[in-house]
Design an enzyme around this catalytic site. Sequence first.
Site, PDB file in Angstrom:
ATOM      1  N   TYR A 156      11.459  61.916-106.969  1.00 17.94           N
ATOM      2  CA  TYR A 156      10.284  62.769-107.182  1.00 17.94           C
ATOM      3  C   TYR A 156      10.674  63.889-108.144  1.00 17.94           C
ATOM      4  CZ  TYR A 156       6.797  66.410-106.450  1.00 17.94           C
ATOM      5  OH  TYR A 156       5.840  67.375-106.659  1.00 17.94           O
ATOM      6  N   GLU A 203       3.650  66.279-112.642  1.00 16.15           N
ATOM      7  CA  GLU A 203       4.230  65.670-111.449  1.00 16.15           C
ATOM      8  C   GLU A 203       4.456  64.189-111.707  1.00 16.15           C
ATOM      9  OE1 GLU A 203       3.387  66.192-106.818  1.00 16.15           O
ATOM     10  OE2 GLU A 203       1.919  64.855-107.745  1.00 16.15           O
TER      11      GLU A 203
END
Length: 397
Positions: free
Chosen positions: A118, A206
């Site tokens: 992530y 993101e």
Amino acid sequence: MNIHEYQGKSILKSFGVAIQEGIVADTPEQAVAAAKELTAQTGTSWWVVKAQIHAGGRGKGGGVKLAKSLDDVHEKASAIIGMQLVTPQTGPQGKKVNKVLVAQDVYYPGASKTAEFYMSVLMNRQTGRNIIMYSTEGGMDIEEVAAKTPHLIFKEEIDPAVGLQPFQTRKIAFNLGLSGNAFKEMTRFVASLYKAYDTIDASMFEINPVLKTSDDKVIAVDAKVNFDENALYRHPDYAAMRDITEEDPTEVEAGEHNLNYVKLDGNVGCMVNGAGLAMATMDIIKLAGGDPANFLDVGGTANAARVEQAFRIILKDPNVKAILVNIFGGIVRCDRVAQGIVDAYKSIGEIPVPIIVRLQGTNAQEAKKIIDESGLKVFSAIQLKEAADLVAQVLKK
């Protein structure tokens, strides 16, 4: 402003970030053509069909499907396009899918295992510095990772005076447990990602997941990009990526009239001038036992036309049981605002909910007289507590 995954990936690619290649399609037939073109470009023999909406968690809602043949691509695209996709971020009403991204399958076999990470870049409001957040636990359940195992979330803060430094990209790659070619790939990936974020005036990037492939490449499999709308005037090409079909229609309409409007879930409509006053108004509504139904700032020119449009927008919400107008007359005189409210009321016709008007500032007493003598179903107040008490009264009826 949010954009779609395929648009975010195109921006990343323009800055040298390696991405999962894909082609957007509006119909199942276009999806099949996209799959054929991807095979010619990348050699992929399997494809991923991904719903394009402004929300995360698409996989959990059935909006991301693996296709192993062209017939399968057509079937998956037919099922996804037009569906009302419900994810943890859309709410129970979901969002209609108007297009899909047909992407290459990057989880191909090889000598070593793949890994999902992530990574996001955003502003740390407390320090005024950009920050890179990253984790070894990438994938669909990153929120659960943050809640249950916060020690697996790393943060790297960047001094805006010097920018992202090479030692920081190496530190990130090291904390992700990488070595060899994957380590080098990750340092390049992080540097390019940060450059993209910084250059386009984004408020957030993101990537979930960032994939280390079986042959040690590092690529962005997903991309969520938010822009700082205050800086979009510098980037007209990115501003053109806006998809108003993904936005609340009432908020879009308000924007066309230069009204700052955000829909909420309460029962008391708010009309104010100034963001600070709006926040105070929402607080007073809560104290009075209600819940704000919206944030609506009419700005400094609260004339009749502007007030009328604001009323019409608030009344589109069937949950509104009362409207509180809270205007501070500084540049604009309160009596002119009051007359604007009366004119707007008469133009709209019968308004089905009670209206509480609190005008304070220049000519406030004259404004109260105009409201009181209008003969309309409008309650006037000068003090904020008066307005709060009136809200409480009308909600009890």
